[in-house]
Design a protein around this motif. Structure first.
Motif, PDB file in Angstrom:
ATOM      1  N   GLU A  30       0.837  -1.208   0.000  1.00 12.68           N
ATOM      2  CA  GLU A  30       0.000   0.000   0.000  1.00 12.68           C
ATOM      3  C   GLU A  30       0.871   1.258   0.000  1.00 12.68           C
ATOM      4  OE1 GLU A  30      -3.881   1.456   2.460  1.00 12.68           O
ATOM      5  OE2 GLU A  30      -2.133   0.929   3.687  1.00 12.68           O
ATOM      6  N   VAL A  31       1.890   1.272   0.850  1.00  8.86           N
ATOM      7  CA  VAL A  31       2.804   2.419   0.923  1.00  8.86           C
ATOM      8  C   VAL A  31       3.551   2.585  -0.398  1.00  8.86           C
ATOM      9  CG1 VAL A  31       4.931   3.248   2.017  1.00  8.86           C
ATOM     10  CG2 VAL A  31       3.053   2.387   3.423  1.00  8.86           C
ATOM     11  N   ASN A  33       2.685   1.690  -3.400  1.00 12.34           N
ATOM     12  CA  ASN A  33       1.789   2.211  -4.437  1.00 12.34           C
ATOM     13  C   ASN A  33       1.534   3.707  -4.261  1.00 12.34           C
ATOM     14  OD1 ASN A  33       1.690  -0.353  -5.530  1.00 12.34           O
ATOM     15  ND2 ASN A  33      -0.319  -0.846  -4.682  1.00 12.34           N
ATOM     16  N   LYS A  34       1.364   4.155  -3.014  1.00 16.81           N
ATOM     17  CA  LYS A  34       1.155   5.578  -2.754  1.00 16.81           C
ATOM     18  C   LYS A  34       2.402   6.388  -3.086  1.00 16.81           C
ATOM     19  CE  LYS A  34      -2.308   5.169   0.925  1.00 16.81           C
ATOM     20  NZ  LYS A  34      -2.563   5.377   2.365  1.00 16.81           N
ATOM     21  N   VAL A  35       3.559   5.865  -2.734  1.00 13.56           N
ATOM     22  CA  VAL A  35       4.819   6.565  -3.005  1.00 13.56           C
ATOM     23  C   VAL A  35       5.033   6.691  -4.509  1.00 13.56           C
ATOM     24  CG1 VAL A  35       7.343   6.406  -2.823  1.00 13.56           C
ATOM     25  CG2 VAL A  35       5.912   5.983  -0.813  1.00 13.56           C
ATOM     26  N   LYS A  37       2.776   6.741  -6.847  1.00 18.80           N
ATOM     27  CA  LYS A  37       1.813   7.743  -7.334  1.00 18.80           C
ATOM     28  C   LYS A  37       2.318   9.152  -7.014  1.00 18.80           C
ATOM     29  CE  LYS A  37      -3.133   8.959  -6.952  1.00 18.80           C
ATOM     30  NZ  LYS A  37      -2.971  10.386  -6.821  1.00 18.80           N
ATOM     31  N   ASN A  38       2.765   9.363  -5.788  1.00 16.10           N
ATOM     32  CA  ASN A  38       3.270  10.695  -5.413  1.00 16.10           C
ATOM     33  C   ASN A  38       4.498  11.085  -6.235  1.00 16.10           C
ATOM     34  OD1 ASN A  38       1.458  11.614  -3.379  1.00 16.10           O
ATOM     35  ND2 ASN A  38       2.358  10.180  -1.935  1.00 16.10           N
ATOM     36  N   SER A  46       5.250  14.396  -0.042  1.00  6.26           N
ATOM     37  CA  SER A  46       4.261  13.389   0.371  1.00  6.26           C
ATOM     38  C   SER A  46       4.825  11.982   0.245  1.00  6.26           C
ATOM     39  CB  SER A  46       2.982  13.512  -0.461  1.00  6.26           C
ATOM     40  OG  SER A  46       2.313  14.718  -0.129  1.00  6.26           O
ATOM     41  N   ALA A  47       5.634  11.743  -0.793  1.00  9.18           N
ATOM     42  CA  ALA A  47       6.247  10.421  -0.976  1.00  9.18           C
ATOM     43  C   ALA A  47       7.159  10.108   0.206  1.00  9.18           C
ATOM     44  CB  ALA A  47       7.029  10.381  -2.291  1.00  9.18           C
ATOM     45  N   GLU A  50       5.165   9.587   3.471  1.00  9.24           N
ATOM     46  CA  GLU A  50       4.491   8.280   3.500  1.00  9.24           C
ATOM     47  C   GLU A  50       5.463   7.194   3.980  1.00  9.24           C
ATOM     48  OE1 GLU A  50       1.152   6.164   3.320  1.00  9.24           O
ATOM     49  OE2 GLU A  50       1.127   8.171   2.429  1.00  9.24           O
ATOM     50  N   VAL A 130       3.852  -0.598  -9.312  1.00 10.16           N
ATOM     51  CA  VAL A 130       2.568  -0.723  -8.612  1.00 10.16           C
ATOM     52  C   VAL A 130       2.131  -2.183  -8.689  1.00 10.16           C
ATOM     53  CG1 VAL A 130       0.122  -0.088  -8.701  1.00 10.16           C
ATOM     54  CG2 VAL A 130       1.874   1.665  -9.031  1.00 10.16           C
ATOM     55  N   GLU A 136      -7.479  -6.202   0.044  1.00  8.29           N
ATOM     56  CA  GLU A 136      -7.647  -5.011   0.884  1.00  8.29           C
ATOM     57  C   GLU A 136      -8.178  -5.355   2.275  1.00  8.29           C
ATOM     58  OE1 GLU A 136      -9.593  -1.605  -0.747  1.00  8.29           O
ATOM     59  OE2 GLU A 136      -8.453  -1.716  -2.613  1.00  8.29           O
TER      60      GLU A 136
END
Length: 189
Positions: A30-31, A33-35, A37-38, A46-47, A50, A130, A136
């Protein structure tokens, strides 16, 4: 040579894990994927934030707290210890590559000490992609377990502050779970 150093090898990697390992690997995904994206959106603060939050909230104060007892107490060849080492290596490898664009010299030092190093320089590894390998629901369960643990730690700290116990090791904990969902999650162990 009598060294205490561990030499985790590729063939030591495990493919089956305990629930707590699956939780932290799902959280890592999850982290990650967020990183990604950022970073794709040039949102570097934000990356990095996170990653730091994950390292503090999930690793330092949760998974590593549990893992250290396994690493110290289990035999070097025990499946449980190898499972934890597999997870730790996956964490290190993924975080090293995610942090490489931000702190490349430090991540190259990490790579030089990484037991499963396959490239001479961290820059030669492919940046993470990703993925959606974990359900989930496992993240929802993970949040429930962490919340339960936080409640227990809060109660222990209150008991210690009031002088009822000297330390958490002096305590005996009895938990009554009223929520059926939490009971089902805890019973997985």
């Amino acid at each position: 040579n009598g060294s205490l150093e561990d030499h985790f090898k590729e063939e030591d990697k495990q493919t089956t894990f305990e629930e707590i390992d699956k939780y932290i690997l799902a959280r890592l995904e999850e982290v990650k994927n967020k990183v990604i994206k950022n970073m794709d959106e040039y949102n570097f603060i934000s990356a990095a934030s996170e990653i730091m939050k994950f390292m503090s909230d999930d690793l330092s104060s949760f998974y590593l707290d549990i893992a250290k007892d396994i690493l110290y107490c289990e035999s070097k060849t025990s499946t449980r210890r190898l499972q934890v080492q597999t997870v730790l290596n996956e964490l290190a490898f993924t975080l090293m590559r995610l942090l490489n664009p931000i702190i490349p010299f430090t991540m190259d030092e990490v790579n030089q000490n990484y037991p499963l190093k396959s490239k001479e320089n961290v820059m030669y590894y492919e940046y993470p992609k990703v993925s959606h390998d974990f359900d989930e629901n496992i993240l929802k369960e993970y949040k429930e377990i962490k919340a339960l643990r936080d409640e227990v730690l809060k109660a222990l700290e209150e008991s210690r502050t009031s002088g009822l116990i000297g330390s958490a090791q002096d305590a005996e904990i009895e938990i009554t779970l009223l929520n059926e969902n939490i009971k089902n999650i805890v019973n997985k162990y």
